[in-house]
Enzyme design. Sequence first.
Site, PDB file in Angstrom:
ATOM      1  N   GLY A   1       0.843  -1.204   0.000  1.00  0.00           N
ATOM      2  CA  GLY A   1       0.000   0.000   0.000  1.00  0.00           C
ATOM      3  C   GLY A   1       0.875   1.250   0.000  1.00  0.00           C
ATOM      4  O   GLY A   1       0.717   2.156  -0.826  1.00  0.00           O
ATOM      5  N   HIS A   2       1.826   1.282   0.936  1.00  0.00           N
ATOM      6  CA  HIS A   2       2.765   2.421   0.988  1.00  0.00           C
ATOM      7  C   HIS A   2       3.538   2.530  -0.332  1.00  0.00           C
ATOM      8  O   HIS A   2       3.734   3.627  -0.866  1.00  0.00           O
ATOM      9  CB  HIS A   2       3.787   2.221   2.117  1.00  0.00           C
ATOM     10  CG  HIS A   2       3.214   2.155   3.495  1.00  0.00           C
ATOM     11  ND1 HIS A   2       3.235   1.004   4.250  1.00  0.00           N
ATOM     12  CD2 HIS A   2       2.609   3.080   4.267  1.00  0.00           C
ATOM     13  CE1 HIS A   2       2.682   1.237   5.427  1.00  0.00           C
ATOM     14  NE2 HIS A   2       2.289   2.492   5.469  1.00  0.00           N
TER      15      HIS A   2
ATOM     16  N   GLN B   1      -9.064  10.573   7.240  1.00  0.00           N
ATOM     17  CA  GLN B   1      -7.798  11.297   7.430  1.00  0.00           C
ATOM     18  C   GLN B   1      -7.542  12.252   6.252  1.00  0.00           C
ATOM     19  O   GLN B   1      -7.093  13.378   6.438  1.00  0.00           O
ATOM     20  CB  GLN B   1      -6.657  10.291   7.549  1.00  0.00           C
ATOM     21  CG  GLN B   1      -5.265  10.890   7.527  1.00  0.00           C
ATOM     22  CD  GLN B   1      -4.215   9.859   7.899  1.00  0.00           C
ATOM     23  OE1 GLN B   1      -4.001   9.611   9.075  1.00  0.00           O
ATOM     24  NE2 GLN B   1      -3.569   9.258   6.930  1.00  0.00           N
TER      25      GLN B   1
ATOM     26  N   SER C   1      -2.410  -3.395   5.739  1.00  0.00           N
ATOM     27  CA  SER C   1      -2.254  -2.497   6.886  1.00  0.00           C
ATOM     28  C   SER C   1      -1.046  -2.976   7.689  1.00  0.00           C
ATOM     29  O   SER C   1      -0.812  -4.183   7.802  1.00  0.00           O
ATOM     30  CB  SER C   1      -3.503  -2.569   7.774  1.00  0.00           C
ATOM     31  OG  SER C   1      -3.211  -2.053   9.060  1.00  0.00           O
TER      32      SER C   1
ATOM     33  N   VAL D   1      -4.832  -0.586  -1.630  1.00  0.00           N
ATOM     34  CA  VAL D   1      -4.225  -1.833  -2.120  1.00  0.00           C
ATOM     35  C   VAL D   1      -4.682  -2.969  -1.196  1.00  0.00           C
ATOM     36  O   VAL D   1      -4.628  -2.839   0.036  1.00  0.00           O
ATOM     37  CB  VAL D   1      -2.688  -1.727  -2.154  1.00  0.00           C
ATOM     38  CG1 VAL D   1      -2.071  -3.052  -2.568  1.00  0.00           C
ATOM     39  CG2 VAL D   1      -2.261  -0.612  -3.103  1.00  0.00           C
TER      40      VAL D   1
HETATM   41  P1  AMP Z   1       0.465   4.622   7.813  1.00  0.00           P
HETATM   42  O1  AMP Z   1       1.897   4.208   7.730  1.00  0.00           O
HETATM   43  O2  AMP Z   1      -0.459   3.534   8.227  1.00  0.00           O
HETATM   44  O3  AMP Z   1       0.278   5.917   8.585  1.00  0.00           O
HETATM   45  O4  AMP Z   1       0.025   4.940   6.324  1.00  0.00           O
HETATM   46  C1  AMP Z   1       0.745   5.842   5.528  1.00  0.00           C
HETATM   47  C2  AMP Z   1      -0.037   6.119   4.281  1.00  0.00           C
HETATM   48  O5  AMP Z   1      -0.239   4.916   3.559  1.00  0.00           O
HETATM   49  C3  AMP Z   1      -1.425   6.706   4.572  1.00  0.00           C
HETATM   50  O6  AMP Z   1      -1.708   7.734   3.633  1.00  0.00           O
HETATM   51  C4  AMP Z   1      -2.326   5.518   4.383  1.00  0.00           C
HETATM   52  O7  AMP Z   1      -3.646   5.853   4.007  1.00  0.00           O
HETATM   53  C5  AMP Z   1      -1.620   4.786   3.270  1.00  0.00           C
HETATM   54  N1  AMP Z   1      -2.030   3.384   3.235  1.00  0.00           N
HETATM   55  C6  AMP Z   1      -2.095   2.524   4.288  1.00  0.00           C
HETATM   56  N2  AMP Z   1      -2.580   1.328   3.896  1.00  0.00           N
HETATM   57  C7  AMP Z   1      -2.830   1.430   2.568  1.00  0.00           C
HETATM   58  C8  AMP Z   1      -3.343   0.525   1.579  1.00  0.00           C
HETATM   59  N3  AMP Z   1      -3.703  -0.720   1.879  1.00  0.00           N
HETATM   60  N4  AMP Z   1      -3.465   0.985   0.315  1.00  0.00           N
HETATM   61  C9  AMP Z   1      -3.097   2.242  -0.015  1.00  0.00           C
HETATM   62  N5  AMP Z   1      -2.595   3.145   0.868  1.00  0.00           N
HETATM   63  C10 AMP Z   1      -2.475   2.744   2.144  1.00  0.00           C
END
Ligand code: AMP
Length: 279
Positions: free
Chosen positions: A36-37, A153, A185, A176
């Site tokens: 995702g990241h 968010q 996640s 993703v």
């Molecule tokens: P985090 O590290 O959880 O704070 O997420 C950092 C960024 O990655 C945030 O903008 C999240 O929305 C995004 N993000 C987290 N999980 C996913 C995913 N499965 N698909 C796309 N973006 C994601």
Amino acid sequence: MKILTSRAGLAKAIKGLKQKNKTIGFVPTMGALHKGHLSLIKIAGELTDVVVVSIFVNPTQFNNPSDLNKYPRPIEKDIELLKASRCEILFLPEISEMYSQNETWNLDLGYLESILEGKFRPGHYQGVTQIVKKLIDVADPDYVFLGQKDFQQVMVLEHMVKALQLPAELVMCPIVREDDGLALSSRNIHLSPEERQKALLLSDSLFEVQKHFDAETIPQLKSKALKILSSEKNVTVEYFEICDAKTLLPVESKESGSIIALVAAKVGSTRLIDNIILK
Ligand code: AMP
């Protein structure tokens, strides 16, 4: 890839890049990177000249101390993933680099702060806006890339960008998922194999609502989703809402121009969220 740990160092690097007319794409993260990241970094690389990624587990956005303590921090692996990506600068500050003692922050977020995630995670969006404001101030990005996974968010940060007239544009990128539907996640790592299976109820409920969206009413769709979510003992639903995607207020009919379903549930002790845009 450069790794910078001080705000001054990052600000200097960005200034040099801006003098060369480079556009900056910024991807804020808390690490424990997954596909995702990496998709945000890829999109950032396609739309901007230089991609800056931050990894910072921001203490002020955690309303639950044990969630903060057990948040995964596989930094060596993250660095390897970033080296193989379009990331040119990793900003990796310590807590003391980002916060002074007894700092306060309060941004008026209106009702956005008390609904859905805001209701179940008091103070969370104050912490999120506090850190993202600081990060945008030093990274001075043209675009900030955010995941739809955290839809509320993105709305909260849009609100902040407008309220404080920040000179950055937010780009929301698609969720993703694993092949079976589970949204990626960093917290999925905490799920046991059985919990991992039960966690599919979140995406199952969203897909079911999507499938029947045209044929059924909003109350029917909601009760269908809640039935799925309550079919396993170890899954505790915090909310399942069908909302206007512009306001995040619940809808009773399908008149709104854009509609989204959002879910939060605990699987065992792991709290997961997911959503799907229906219209
Ligand atoms: P985090 O590290 O959880 O704070 O997420 C950092 C960024 O990655 C945030 O903008 C999240 O929305 C995004 N993000 C987290 N999980 C996913 C995913 N499965 N698909 C796309 N973006 C994601």
